[in-house]
Scaffold this motif. Structure first.
Motif, PDB file in Angstrom:
ATOM      1  N   THR A 129       0.813  -1.223   0.000  1.00 31.19           N
ATOM      2  CA  THR A 129       0.000   0.000   0.000  1.00 31.19           C
ATOM      3  C   THR A 129       0.845   1.272   0.000  1.00 31.19           C
ATOM      4  O   THR A 129       0.580   2.174  -0.802  1.00 31.19           O
ATOM      5  CB  THR A 129      -0.976  -0.003   1.189  1.00 31.19           C
ATOM      6  N   PRO A 130       1.874   1.410   0.845  1.00 31.58           N
ATOM      7  CA  PRO A 130       2.673   2.640   0.807  1.00 31.58           C
ATOM      8  C   PRO A 130       3.402   2.863  -0.525  1.00 31.58           C
ATOM      9  O   PRO A 130       3.679   3.998  -0.895  1.00 31.58           O
ATOM     10  CB  PRO A 130       3.689   2.457   1.941  1.00 31.58           C
TER      11      PRO A 130
ATOM     12  N   LYS B 153       4.582   8.185   0.639  1.00 31.89           N
ATOM     13  CA  LYS B 153       4.341   7.475   1.900  1.00 31.89           C
ATOM     14  C   LYS B 153       5.340   6.350   2.157  1.00 31.89           C
ATOM     15  O   LYS B 153       5.470   5.891   3.271  1.00 31.89           O
ATOM     16  CB  LYS B 153       2.923   6.893   1.908  1.00 31.89           C
TER      17      LYS B 153
ATOM     18  N   PHE C 237       2.161   2.500  -3.417  1.00 31.76           N
ATOM     19  CA  PHE C 237       1.230   3.108  -4.367  1.00 31.76           C
ATOM     20  C   PHE C 237       0.727   4.464  -3.913  1.00 31.76           C
ATOM     21  O   PHE C 237       0.041   5.150  -4.663  1.00 31.76           O
ATOM     22  CB  PHE C 237       0.049   2.174  -4.633  1.00 31.76           C
ATOM     23  N   GLN C 238       1.040   4.875  -2.707  1.00 33.70           N
ATOM     24  CA  GLN C 238       0.677   6.199  -2.227  1.00 33.70           C
ATOM     25  C   GLN C 238       1.876   7.109  -2.394  1.00 33.70           C
ATOM     26  O   GLN C 238       2.982   6.773  -1.966  1.00 33.70           O
ATOM     27  CB  GLN C 238       0.260   6.146  -0.764  1.00 33.70           C
ATOM     28  N   SER C 239       1.668   8.239  -2.991  1.00 31.80           N
ATOM     29  CA  SER C 239       2.797   9.136  -3.276  1.00 31.80           C
ATOM     30  C   SER C 239       3.382   9.689  -1.977  1.00 31.80           C
ATOM     31  O   SER C 239       2.685  10.225  -1.134  1.00 31.80           O
ATOM     32  CB  SER C 239       2.351  10.282  -4.169  1.00 31.80           C
TER      33      SER C 239
END
Length: 64
Positions: free
Chosen positions: A27-28, A34, A30-32
């Motif tokens: 998940t991190p 993070k 794919f988060q800009s």
């Protein structure tokens, strides 16, 4: 511990490894902004630990 309990515990360990991989590692990414190297490495270590626990419980079941 009987065979059914060992099987359930192995499945639980595999599920924990999958959840940790999704939450802490994938998940991190794919988060800009993070993702950090430390969190990714710690997440991978936790995944490997739970995979090893699940594998150890499964292999004991297969030997018997």
């Amino acid at each position: 511990m009987n065979e059914k309990q060992k099987d359930s515990l192995a499945k639980f360990a595999y599920d924990l490894a999958r959840i940790i991989a999704g939450v802490a590692v994938i998940t991190p990414l794919f988060q800009s902004g993070k993702a950090s190297v430390l969190n990714t490495v710690l997440g991978l270590v936790a995944v490997l630990i739970f995979l090893w626990i699940g594998y150890a419980l499964d292999s004991k079941e297969a030997k018997q």
